[in-house]
Design an enzyme around this catalytic site. Structure first.
Site, PDB file in Angstrom:
ATOM      1  N   SER A 106     -13.471 -30.942  17.804  1.00 50.77           N
ATOM      2  CA  SER A 106     -13.530 -30.374  16.468  1.00 50.77           C
ATOM      3  C   SER A 106     -13.898 -31.377  15.380  1.00 50.77           C
ATOM      4  O   SER A 106     -14.959 -31.983  15.428  1.00 50.77           O
ATOM      5  CB  SER A 106     -12.200 -29.699  16.160  1.00 50.77           C
ATOM      6  OG  SER A 106     -12.295 -28.979  14.971  1.00 50.77           O
ATOM      7  N   HIS A 107     -12.961 -31.607  14.463  1.00 52.86           N
ATOM      8  CA  HIS A 107     -13.226 -32.439  13.294  1.00 52.86           C
ATOM      9  C   HIS A 107     -13.044 -33.926  13.593  1.00 52.86           C
ATOM     10  O   HIS A 107     -13.246 -34.758  12.710  1.00 52.86           O
ATOM     11  CB  HIS A 107     -12.267 -32.027  12.194  1.00 52.86           C
ATOM     12  CG  HIS A 107     -10.838 -32.006  12.674  1.00 52.86           C
ATOM     13  ND1 HIS A 107     -10.385 -31.042  13.559  1.00 52.86           N
ATOM     14  CD2 HIS A 107      -9.810 -32.839  12.446  1.00 52.86           C
ATOM     15  CE1 HIS A 107      -9.112 -31.278  13.839  1.00 52.86           C
ATOM     16  NE2 HIS A 107      -8.743 -32.367  13.181  1.00 52.86           N
ATOM     17  N   ASP A 119     -17.374 -28.064  10.251  1.00 52.34           N
ATOM     18  CA  ASP A 119     -16.879 -29.219  11.012  1.00 52.34           C
ATOM     19  C   ASP A 119     -17.643 -29.411  12.322  1.00 52.34           C
ATOM     20  O   ASP A 119     -18.638 -28.743  12.585  1.00 52.34           O
ATOM     21  CB  ASP A 119     -15.378 -29.079  11.272  1.00 52.34           C
ATOM     22  CG  ASP A 119     -15.059 -27.999  12.288  1.00 52.34           C
ATOM     23  OD1 ASP A 119     -15.828 -27.045  12.388  1.00 52.34           O
ATOM     24  OD2 ASP A 119     -14.032 -28.119  12.987  1.00 52.34           O
ATOM     25  N   ASP A 166     -17.291 -28.551  15.431  1.00 50.87           N
ATOM     26  CA  ASP A 166     -17.556 -27.427  16.326  1.00 50.87           C
ATOM     27  C   ASP A 166     -17.831 -26.118  15.588  1.00 50.87           C
ATOM     28  O   ASP A 166     -17.908 -25.062  16.210  1.00 50.87           O
ATOM     29  CB  ASP A 166     -16.407 -27.259  17.320  1.00 50.87           C
ATOM     30  CG  ASP A 166     -15.090 -26.924  16.637  1.00 50.87           C
ATOM     31  OD1 ASP A 166     -14.878 -27.360  15.493  1.00 50.87           O
ATOM     32  OD2 ASP A 166     -14.261 -26.226  17.249  1.00 50.87           O
ATOM     33  N   ASP A 192     -16.073 -24.254  13.417  1.00 53.24           N
ATOM     34  CA  ASP A 192     -15.094 -23.213  13.113  1.00 53.24           C
ATOM     35  C   ASP A 192     -14.439 -23.393  11.746  1.00 53.24           C
ATOM     36  O   ASP A 192     -13.766 -22.498  11.259  1.00 53.24           O
ATOM     37  CB  ASP A 192     -14.045 -23.066  14.233  1.00 53.24           C
ATOM     38  CG  ASP A 192     -13.290 -24.337  14.522  1.00 53.24           C
ATOM     39  OD1 ASP A 192     -13.598 -25.377  13.887  1.00 53.24           O
ATOM     40  OD2 ASP A 192     -12.403 -24.314  15.395  1.00 53.24           O
ATOM     41  N   ARG A 193     -14.637 -24.551  11.113  1.00 51.78           N
ATOM     42  CA  ARG A 193     -14.036 -24.757   9.786  1.00 51.78           C
ATOM     43  C   ARG A 193     -15.064 -24.586   8.689  1.00 51.78           C
ATOM     44  O   ARG A 193     -16.257 -24.693   8.925  1.00 51.78           O
ATOM     45  CB  ARG A 193     -13.475 -26.183   9.683  1.00 51.78           C
ATOM     46  CG  ARG A 193     -12.367 -26.448  10.648  1.00 51.78           C
ATOM     47  CD  ARG A 193     -11.746 -27.798  10.368  1.00 51.78           C
ATOM     48  NE  ARG A 193     -10.636 -28.018  11.269  1.00 51.78           N
ATOM     49  CZ  ARG A 193      -9.664 -28.892  11.069  1.00 51.78           C
ATOM     50  NH1 ARG A 193      -9.690 -29.654   9.997  1.00 51.78           N
ATOM     51  NH2 ARG A 193      -8.694 -29.013  11.935  1.00 51.78           N
TER      52      ARG A 193
HETATM   53  C1  VG1 Z   1      -5.231 -29.107  12.968  1.00 55.30           C
HETATM   54  C2  VG1 Z   1      -4.997 -28.177  11.797  1.00 55.30           C
HETATM   55  C3  VG1 Z   1      -4.768 -26.764  12.300  1.00 55.30           C
HETATM   56  C4  VG1 Z   1      -5.952 -26.334  13.169  1.00 55.30           C
HETATM   57  C5  VG1 Z   1      -6.187 -27.348  14.266  1.00 55.30           C
HETATM   58  C6  VG1 Z   1      -7.443 -27.046  15.059  1.00 55.30           C
HETATM   59  O1  VG1 Z   1      -4.099 -29.105  13.811  1.00 55.30           O
HETATM   60  O2  VG1 Z   1      -3.915 -28.603  11.021  1.00 55.30           O
HETATM   61  O3  VG1 Z   1      -4.591 -25.908  11.215  1.00 55.30           O
HETATM   62  O4  VG1 Z   1      -5.716 -25.081  13.741  1.00 55.30           O
HETATM   63  O5  VG1 Z   1      -6.349 -28.654  13.714  1.00 55.30           O
HETATM   64  O6  VG1 Z   1      -8.568 -27.071  14.237  1.00 55.30           O
HETATM   65  P1  VG1 Z   1      -2.954 -30.233  13.741  1.00 55.30           P
HETATM   66  O7  VG1 Z   1      -2.012 -29.897  14.853  1.00 55.30           O
HETATM   67  O8  VG1 Z   1      -3.652 -31.568  13.902  1.00 55.30           O
HETATM   68  O9  VG1 Z   1      -2.349 -30.127  12.384  1.00 55.30           O
HETATM   69  V1  VG1 Z   1     -10.091 -27.403  14.857  1.00 55.30           V
HETATM   70  O10 VG1 Z   1     -11.199 -27.120  13.730  1.00 55.30           O
HETATM   71  O11 VG1 Z   1      -9.724 -28.113  16.123  1.00 55.30           O
HETATM   72  O12 VG1 Z   1     -10.430 -26.387  16.048  1.00 55.30           O
HETATM   73 CO    CO Z   2     -13.016 -27.177  14.502  1.00 55.27          CO
END
Ligand code: VG1
Ligand code: CO
Length: 544
Positions: free
Chosen positions: A113-114, A278, A280, A282-283
């Site tokens: 992801s990010h 982001d 992937d 989704d954000r």
């Molecule tokens: C973070 C965010 C959460 C989100 C997750 C996945 O998790 O706070 O809101 O669902 O990333 O996002 P954490 O446990 O680090 O707070 V992403 O764009 O991976 O798919």
């Molecule tokens: Co993401």
């Protein structure tokens, strides 16, 4: 080429976090590491023999190698077909679209992801079920259990890599592999959900946009949809070519990491609308000329304006937000007499509510927004939702946000992250808070009175499953809140997240600086958590 069974020994650290298993690339490159986890997935998901699996990722370093490993293992384990994105590319929302549209058994999404990408950065893998959403805890727990006992996995010996560069179909040991255009099905669904004609008209009358794809997966999707189909000026999408290391940046759409866009939106000649996505896809981050829309406000505004979009008008069943997300959406739900749910962090909790027709719209403070069109959050969907609202209301982003605050009040909101903190210290901080919150209710903290405090525990209204220890909440009688939780997606040390919210209804106090508006509660949070004393940190690493 032949089917083989490889003897292996378990790794003990394959517990999926908030969104699957995330580790450094070098960690994934250990002998049998990825293979063990993939076999653990296959051993935990039921009877998939002859069925279809969707596979793709965000294009980061190790994506292609991982896909080749998964294709061979899927063939050796008896899948009937794998649909894989061209060049291994599928955004997370696009993967969710495909799983649902083609009624596949499930999907494997490769992404961190990010988190940054590259040989020394992060990689990730997660399994999504037939509804298109991240596997429920019951399944991720089973995957973890299998990963700890694994003794062998199945793959192919002497098989050449599959060419993923062109759409088309080949067979591998009796399993069909279909390489598909990564964008088409997703773009098609978006054109069914939104009024593309109205948005096109807005662009042709001079409306300007800047979309920062951050060198990540949404580049090809954004160029196709925003520029080619909707007629945004060529060059409206910046950093649109996916790179294996995201150009060395953090593909995290916030004001800190998407700074090129953020700066542009506060110049005199800023475009009318700005957005970013982001790693992937989704954000999303939403901006207007001289204004940043917090993700929590974005969810509230989307909910309040859903009637402007024909495919959503009159069809909103309810709304859900993750616990740390501000309560702005609750205010809208109340006014519109919609059911509003508060879930733990992570998208999988929304899936159950959507499958049971309890909610249509969902959002998280971490730049995630989505609807029941799929079972993942969806960055470009949120951007299109906003564009559609702007086309319908013919007002600026700033006007829409300010009118919203006038009507519902403003939930000032910010998240402070303390990254790479010593894990023992972070756990101790949480343990102390967990003790304290049991006695805080009704007491005075500085000038504020605590109305409730707990360690958030969620009982799923659909299947009654219970998720404990989802974060410390301290709420005050004036509507302010602070929330503490540890990240489940980091890969080095622990990340402490503190979430702040302060509710203001006085129209004359709607344009304060956010950090100033939250100053009191920020100070109180540091006192109650003893953060400085326990972690040695005096400043957050990232403020969003
Ligand atoms: C973070 C965010 C959460 C989100 C997750 C996945 O998790 O706070 O809101 O669902 O990333 O996002 P954490 O446990 O680090 O707070 V992403 O764009 O991976 O798919
Ligand atoms: Co993401």
């Amino acid at each position: 080429m032949s089917l083989i069974t490889v003897e292996t020994t378990p790794y003990t650290d394959q517990k999926p976090g908030t969104s699957g298993l995330r580790k450094k690339v070098t960690h994934f490159q250990q002998t049998h590491y990825l293979e063990n986890f993939v076999q653990a997935i296959f051993d935990s998901i039921g009877d998939y023999k002859g069925k279809t699996l969707v596979v793709g990722g965000d294009g980061r370093f190790y994506n292609l190698e991982a896909i080749q490993i998964i294709l061979k293992m899927a063939a050796a384990n008896g899948f009937g077909k794998v649909m894989v994105g061209q060049n291994g590319i599928l955004s997370t929302p696009a993967a969710s679209v495909l799983i649902r549209k083609y009624q596949s058994f499930g999907g494997i999404i490769l992404s961190a992801s990010h988190n940054p990408g590259g040989p020394d950065e992060d990689f990730g893998i997660k399994y999504n079920t037939a509804n298109g959403g991240p596997a429920a805890e019951k399944i991720t727990d089973a995957i973890y259990a299998h990963s700890q006992q694994i003794e062998q996995y199945h793959t192919l010996k002497d098989s050449v890599d599959i060419d993923l560069t062109q759409p088309g179909s080949v067979t591998l040991e009796g399993m069909q592999i279909e390489v598909i255009n990564s964008v088409s099905d997703y773009a098609q669904l978006m054109s069914e959900l939104f009024d593309f004609d109205a948005i096109k008209k807005m662009f042709s009358s001079g409306f300007s946009l800047c979309f920062d794809a951050m060198h990540a997966v949404t580049g090809p999707y954004a160029i196709e949809i925003l520029e080619h189909r909707l007629g945004a000026a060529s060059g409206s999408v910046i950093n649109g070519i996916p790179k294996m290391d995201f150009g060395g940046g953090h593909p995290d759409p916030n004001l800190v990491h998407a700074h090129e866009l953020a700066e542009r939106m506060f110049l005199d000649n800023a475009p009318d609308f700005g957005a970013a996505s982001d790693g992937d896809g989704d954000r999303n981050m939403i901006l207007g000329k001289n204004i940043f829309v917090t993700p929590s406000d974005s969810l509230a505004i989307i909910t309040a304006n859903a009637d402007k979009i024909p495919s959503y008008k009159g069809k909103i069943l309810g709304v859900a937000r993750s616990m740390p997300t501000s309560q702005a959406a609750d205010k809208v739900a109340e006014k519109l007499a919609l059911e509003c749910y508060e879930t733990p962090t992570g998208w999988k909790f929304f899936g159950n509510l959507m499958d049971a027709d309890k909610v249509t719209l969902c959002g998280e403070e971490s730049f995630g927004t989505g609807s029941s069109h799929i079972r993942e959050k969806d960055g470009l969907w949120a951007v299109l939702f906003w564009l559609n609202i702007l086309a319908a209301r013919k007002q600026s982003v700033q006007q829409i946000v300010q009118e919203h605050w006038q009507e519902y009040g403003r939930n000032y909101y910010s998240r402070h992250d303390y990254e790479a903190v010593d894990s023992a210290a972070a756990n101790q901080l949480m343990a102390i808070l967990r003790e304290k919150v049991t006695t805080l209710s009704g007491t005075q903290m500085g000038s504020l009175t605590v109305s409730y405090s707990d360690d958030f525990c969620y009982t799923d209204p659909v299947d009654q499953s219970v998720s404990e220890h989802q974060g410390i909440r301290i709420g005050f009688t004036d509507g302010s809140r602070m929330v503490f939780r540890l990240s489940g997606t980091g890969t080095s040390g622990a990340t402490i997240r503190i979430y702040y919210e302060y509710y203001e209804t006085d129209p004359d106090k709607m344009s304060q600086d956010t950090q100033q508006a939250l100053d009191n509660i920020i100070r109180l949070s540091l006192e109650v958590s003893q953060l400085k004393e326990l972690t040695g940190r005096t400043e957050p690493t990232v403020i969003t």
